[in-house]
Design a protein around this motif. Structure first.
Motif, PDB file in Angstrom:
ATOM      1  N   SER A 154      -2.854  13.233   0.767  1.00  0.00           N
ATOM      2  CA  SER A 154      -1.708  12.361   0.533  1.00  0.00           C
ATOM      3  C   SER A 154      -1.989  11.375  -0.598  1.00  0.00           C
ATOM      4  CB  SER A 154      -1.361  11.597   1.814  1.00  0.00           C
ATOM      5  OG  SER A 154      -0.979  12.483   2.841  1.00  0.00           O
ATOM      6  N   LEU A 174       0.984   8.299  12.499  1.00  0.00           N
ATOM      7  CA  LEU A 174       0.202   8.340  11.267  1.00  0.00           C
ATOM      8  C   LEU A 174      -0.311   6.930  11.006  1.00  0.00           C
ATOM      9  CD1 LEU A 174       2.657  10.441   9.030  1.00  0.00           C
ATOM     10  CD2 LEU A 174       0.906  11.261  10.625  1.00  0.00           C
ATOM     11  N   ARG A 218       3.294  10.951   2.033  1.00  0.00           N
ATOM     12  CA  ARG A 218       2.392  11.400   3.088  1.00  0.00           C
ATOM     13  C   ARG A 218       2.645  12.886   3.316  1.00  0.00           C
ATOM     14  NH1 ARG A 218       1.227   6.281   7.023  1.00  0.00           N
ATOM     15  NH2 ARG A 218      -0.810   7.261   6.968  1.00  0.00           N
ATOM     16  N   THR A 275      -8.078   8.798  -0.279  1.00  0.00           N
ATOM     17  CA  THR A 275      -8.435   8.448   1.090  1.00  0.00           C
ATOM     18  C   THR A 275      -9.901   8.054   1.232  1.00  0.00           C
ATOM     19  OG1 THR A 275      -8.966  10.747   1.621  1.00  0.00           O
ATOM     20  CG2 THR A 275      -6.694  10.032   1.965  1.00  0.00           C
ATOM     21  N   LEU A 287       1.545   4.875   2.552  1.00  0.00           N
ATOM     22  CA  LEU A 287       0.209   5.091   3.104  1.00  0.00           C
ATOM     23  C   LEU A 287      -0.339   3.831   3.757  1.00  0.00           C
ATOM     24  CD1 LEU A 287      -1.475   7.151   0.246  1.00  0.00           C
ATOM     25  CD2 LEU A 287      -0.954   7.973   2.527  1.00  0.00           C
ATOM     26  N   GLU A 343      -1.379  14.684   9.542  1.00  0.00           N
ATOM     27  CA  GLU A 343      -1.356  14.333   8.135  1.00  0.00           C
ATOM     28  C   GLU A 343      -2.506  15.008   7.403  1.00  0.00           C
ATOM     29  OE1 GLU A 343      -1.216  10.352   5.285  1.00  0.00           O
ATOM     30  OE2 GLU A 343      -1.579  10.175   7.438  1.00  0.00           O
ATOM     31  N   ARG A 403      -3.162   4.084   6.208  1.00  0.00           N
ATOM     32  CA  ARG A 403      -4.288   4.683   5.508  1.00  0.00           C
ATOM     33  C   ARG A 403      -5.176   3.586   4.924  1.00  0.00           C
ATOM     34  NH1 ARG A 403      -5.057   9.693   3.343  1.00  0.00           N
ATOM     35  NH2 ARG A 403      -3.763  10.340   5.099  1.00  0.00           N
TER      36      ARG A 403
END
Length: 685
Positions: free
Chosen positions: A241, A322, A246, A368, A296, A237, A325
């Motif tokens: 994003s 993944l 993503r 992020t 996410l 990833e 997040r």
């Protein structure tokens, strides 16, 4: 020497004796009688009677020969060839077959050829020879110990199979040599049967230490094979994003192929999300970025798959996890003027050259990362325990109190990335625990190229398998020469070079301090010192560097085939890619297959992915000179090794070549039956 595969059929040949024995046992002895009427019968010469008797005997011989030849043909005779075993060593010989069972041996017909080669050699040994089988990939296993039973060796060979592990040729040779050393024999030989793929030699940095008196013979099986292969080299990833999407980067690598056309597909939950057509040429690495409609905030299991016909289909799919997040709270400690950049009181005239680039890099992290910008005097005023990572730019200008606060932050479990400034580098010795020997500058600005970076797990390499590919061969025009680490009484770990320049000096240094980690760049952020910050791959590289440090605390979501789970507790249950569950005992064994696994322990459940070693995808074998060099490390004459391997390749390239005698026997049997038909027809006239 003639031997038989099915000797029981020879018993059928004894059936020809039955009519002969019955004739001899039951025949009537003739009695001589003179009858008066015999004078009216025509006379028959003694020569005609003898000829008739001779034809009957010939018919019996032809029929018996046909039956014997058919029985002999069904017994499958063959001639044993012993060119590779010296005659004087036939008695009291010990042989160990070390067979490569790594993933590259699944390509084409390599495994069948390897097993057939070992079986042919096994049948060629004397009856009193000691034998053994070692199967190796990343770790060797003794498939058959010290024995004189040729059938046990063949059974072990038939039960073995290539796995998905990487190749450790040195470990396999050592294990086979150790087994041979325990055998009570006059001579001890180890035959290494492998494709001798280049990746298998990465563990051989010096000589292969084997016990004295062990003869080592490499037997390559893929010298003339066309080993074109395409593989999914990476799937990860991207940090850019955005919510609801993503960004996933997939890299397809081609090895030893002129060109290949196919499709790349991303799947999640057994559902195809997107497919694209690709074209790869020899040595190409094609990169495709996918924007997937995935949350996410949730963990996602994604599989990248390439649909291309090649030699090794097993590396055409790669599954990754993944993780959900979580916004990373990040402290950014830098001189005060960069804090004001973009604000109402911004002063763009006095900004140091590096600071705008740091601001741009942090901004590129997007959602992020949640940054908090601090001036050096502010360090220690915020509750550092709420943060997981920090960046310190130009710490040489920081007050001593700020340095102590950052060190305490790291020891409590934080991750600190340090970029040097133009001040006294002795501060770096205190903060990062490394000693430098001043600055090194490039005059022609073409030196000190960053050629590679490595990591102990996949957090960095998941972005791309080659640091040079990601970062585009950046250069350092000025950098600090790190010469050694400084002992720390608080218990710091060893220093590791995550990235090196082409003169082998460190460019990025990793060091464990207390519960946390420090990463030190030896060049400042300013483009006048290094063009790294101008590279497109720098922002992902820095993000994965922070993520790697944080991952030292978080559970791992990525493993390589052959790794072992380190955080599995008693009572845990592991479900493999096929849904089959493993008990606690099997949990401590190496992970054997690629795919997504689910670990359930207590009330928690986590998913992680296991992938194959990307180096196994390059199927190109070494040339004969490099294979011979392996023999030289074991004190074996190189020319003898190459000659032995060539002889074996010629004599045993087709294991069934020595078993074609039965065709000639069947042809002879048919000839006998044809001759019998002709003789019988003439006799009946």
């Amino acid at each position: 020497m003639l031997a038989f595969i099915n000797p029981m059929y020879l018993l059928a040949g004894t059936a020809v004796l039955a009519p002969v024995l019955l004739h001899l046992l039951l025949r009537n002895r003739p009695q001589r009688k003179i009858l008066p009427t015999m004078r009216f019968l025509p006379g028959t010469s003694q020569q005609s009677v003898a000829m008739h008797r001779l034809k009957n005997i010939l018919l019996l011989i032809l029929r018996a020969a046909a039956v014997l030849l058919i029985a002999l043909a069904f017994s499958r005779p063959y001639f044993e060839r012993r060119q590779i075993v010296p005659a004087q060593d036939e008695a009291g010989e010990a042989v160990v077959f070390a067979i490569d069972a790594s993933m590259s041996m699944r390509a084409n017909d390599r495994w069948r050829v390897a097993v057939d080669r070992a079986m042919t050699l096994n049948r060629a040994l004397a009856a009193d020879s000691r034998r053994g089988v070692v199967v190796f990939d990343r770790a060797p296993q003794v498939a058959c110990g010290d024995t004189d039973d040729a059938l046990a060796v063949e059974t072990a060979l038939k039960q073995a199979a290539p796995g998905y592990g990487s190749t450790d040729l040195a470990a396999g040779v050592r294990a086979a040599a150790d087994l041979a050393a325990t055998m009570n024999a006059k001579t001890r030989n180890v035959y290494v049967i492998s494709d001798f793929q280049r990746a298998g030699f990465k563990q051989i940095t010096g000589s292969i230490d084997i016990p004295e008196g062990i003869s080592l013979t490499p037997m390559p099986i893929a010298e003339e094979e066309h080993s074109a292969n395409v593989a999914i080299a990476a799937c990860a990833e991207k940090p850019e994003s955005l919510p609801g999407h993503r960004l996933v980067r997939v890299q397809v690598a081609a090895f030893n192929t002129d060109k290949a056309d196919g499709t790349v597909t991303l799947e999640s939950g057994n559902k195809s999300l997107e497919s694209r057509a690709i074209h790869v040429g020899a040595g190409d690495r094609v990169v495709e970025d996918f924007d997937l409609p995935l949350s996410l905030d949730a963990q996602c299991v994604v599989t990248a798959r390439v649909d291309i016909k090649d030699a090794l289909p097993d590396d055409n799919a790669l599954t990754v996890v993944l993780p959900a997040r979580v916004t990373l709270p990040l402290l950014v400690c830098t001189p005060t003027d960069v804090v004001a950049m973009g604000g109402p009181e911004a002063s763009r005239t006095a900004l140091p050259g590096a600071n705008p680039y740091l601001k741009a890099v942090v901004a590129a992290f997007g959602a992020t990362v949640r940054p908090t910008w601090l001036a050096p005097a502010q360090v220690g005023t915020l509750p550092a325990r709420e943060y997981r990572a920090a960046i310190a730019n130009a710490p040489e200008s920081f007050p001593a109190k700020a340095i102590e606060s950052l060190k305490a932050f790291v020891r409590d479990g934080g991750v600190l990335v340090v970029f040097p400034g133009d001040g006294d580098p002795s501060v770096l010795q205190d903060l990062a625990g490394v000693r430098t020997d001043g600055w090194e500058s490039s005059i022609d600005r073409d030196q000190f190229q960053l050629v590679t970076y490595v990591a102990s797990d996949s957090a960095l390499t998941s972005l791309d398998e080659s640091g040079a590919t990601v970062l585009g061969f950046p250069k350092a025009f000025r950098y600090l020469k790190v010469v050694e680490q400084t002992p720390d009484p608080a218990g710091s770990g060893a220093m590791h070079a995550i990235a090196r320049l082409d003169n082998s000096l460190p460019f990025v240094v990793e060091r464990k301090m207390g519960q946390g980690t420090v990463y030190l760049f030896t060049a400042p952020l300013a483009p006048k010192d290094s063009d790294l910050v101008l590279r497109a791959g720098f922002t992902p590289f820095l993000y994965h560097l922070l993520d790697r440090g944080v991952d030292l605390i978080r559970p791992k979501t990525s493993y390589i085939v052959g790794d072992t789970l380190v955080d599995a507790t008693d009572g845990a249950v592991l479900a493999g890619p096929d849904g089959r569950e493993f008990d606690a005992e099997l949990l401590r064994r190496p992970l054997a297959s690629p795919g997504a696994y689910t670990l359930r322990q207590a009330a928690n459940e986590r998913v992680f992915a296991v992938r194959t070693d990307p180096e196994e995808s390059d199927l190109t074998p070494l040339d004969s000179q490099r294979i011979a060099a392996m023999g030289r490390t074991a004190s074996i004459d190189a020319q003898t090794l190459v000659a032995s391997a060539a002889d074996v390749a010629r004599n045993d390239s087709d294991p069934d070549a020595n078993q074609q005698v039965w065709w000639y026997l069947m042809a002879a049997a048919l000839a006998c039956l044809g001759a019998e038909t002709m003789v019988a027809s003439r006799t009946s006239r």
